[in-house]
Design a protein around this motif. Structure first.
Motif, PDB file in Angstrom:
ATOM      1  N   ARG A   7       0.837  -1.209   0.000  1.00  0.00           N
ATOM      2  CA  ARG A   7       0.000   0.000   0.000  1.00  0.00           C
ATOM      3  C   ARG A   7       0.867   1.253   0.000  1.00  0.00           C
ATOM      4  O   ARG A   7       0.608   2.195  -0.758  1.00  0.00           O
ATOM      5  CB  ARG A   7      -0.941   0.000   1.200  1.00  0.00           C
ATOM      6  N   LYS A   8       1.895   1.281   0.850  1.00  0.00           N
ATOM      7  CA  LYS A   8       2.774   2.443   0.882  1.00  0.00           C
ATOM      8  C   LYS A   8       3.535   2.598  -0.432  1.00  0.00           C
ATOM      9  O   LYS A   8       3.767   3.724  -0.896  1.00  0.00           O
ATOM     10  CB  LYS A   8       3.752   2.330   2.050  1.00  0.00           C
TER      11      LYS A   8
ATOM     12  N   ASN B 292       1.020   4.055  -2.923  1.00  0.00           N
ATOM     13  CA  ASN B 292       0.761   5.469  -2.629  1.00  0.00           C
ATOM     14  C   ASN B 292       1.943   6.338  -3.018  1.00  0.00           C
ATOM     15  O   ASN B 292       1.767   7.474  -3.482  1.00  0.00           O
ATOM     16  CB  ASN B 292       0.443   5.650  -1.140  1.00  0.00           C
TER      17      ASN B 292
ATOM     18  N   LYS C 104       2.053   6.976  -6.781  1.00  0.00           N
ATOM     19  CA  LYS C 104       1.093   7.984  -7.220  1.00  0.00           C
ATOM     20  C   LYS C 104       1.665   9.396  -7.120  1.00  0.00           C
ATOM     21  O   LYS C 104       1.203  10.307  -7.813  1.00  0.00           O
ATOM     22  CB  LYS C 104      -0.205   7.877  -6.416  1.00  0.00           C
TER      23      LYS C 104
END
Length: 227
Positions: A74-75, A78, A81
């Motif tokens: 997830r990190k 993110n 992005k």
């Protein structure tokens, strides 16, 4: 924002010694004649560096530890992005992508170094584990040794490209920080490089490699028909 110590001396030394080792290994095979013995020696030194860095990844300073640089998917997602956002806040140590890049590099270097222990120059020199392996294992190690190096070339090219991208596009100077160890950050850095601890880790790594290279492998067997 003020300059603070992020990268300890052992981590910086590892980084540049690995660069020098890879260049030297390539040179002793592709550019210099009759230097295969040096290729083996440098390979053993590379193995020492890898063992040191793996241990240091658990007991080293804050930003050298794997626990501070390896994050969950997830990190990483993110972070991707925000990759092309010029105003994104610089990472203190390795960013989420960079942390996994270190893991990939260490895995490839380990495959390269370990498989090299089974190599031969087909004339005089054999790796210390060559006589312990069967033909299938030797063929596998030979494939891994060359394949890992080919992949390393692409990974190194990607690394250089990333450094240029961060320097030019995002205005984040990564190379100087890996030379002097300092970064501009509002977060407190490390207080020292833990040199004594690094020295102990280096001794452990050197002992491990010595045992693996000189103690554990049996002595080469002389040909019974040789006089």
């Amino acid at each position: 924002m003020q300059k603070t110590l992020i990268w300890d001396i052992p981590t910086r030394l590892f980084h540049w010694l690995i660069v020098a080792s890879l260049l030297a290994q390539y040179a002793t095979v592709e550019w210099l004649e009759n230097k295969v013995q040096w290729h083996f020696y440098i390979g053993y030194f590379t193995l020492f560096l890898i063992v040191f860095r793996i241990i240091w990844g658990f007991v080293g300073t804050q930003h050298a530890k794997f626990s501070s640089s390896i994050t969950g998917p997830r990190k990483v997602f993110n972070y991707i992005k925000t990759l092309f956002n010029r105003q994104s806040e610089p990472a203190i140590g390795h960013n989420p992508l960079g942390g996994w890049f270190v893991v990939v590099m260490l895995v490839l270097l380990t495959i390269q170094a370990v498989s090299g222990l089974f190599m031969t120059d087909d004339i005089f020199l054999d790796g210390p584990y060559r006589q312990l392996a069967g033909e299938e294992t030797l063929a596998l190690m030979n494939t891994l040794h060359h394949l890992a190096f080919d992949v390393l070339l692409y990974v190194i090219a990607l690394h250089i490209g990333a450094v240029i991208f961060y320097s030019v596009y995002k205005k984040q100077k990564l190379v100087p920080a890996m030379v002097h160890g300092n970064k501009e950050s509002a977060t407190a850095g490390i207080t020292d490089s833990r040199i004594l601890r690094a020295f102990v880790v280096a001794l452990i790594a050197a002992a491990a490699v010595y045992v693996a290279i000189e103690v554990y492998p049996p002595a080469p067997q002389a040909d019974e028909y040789y006089y």
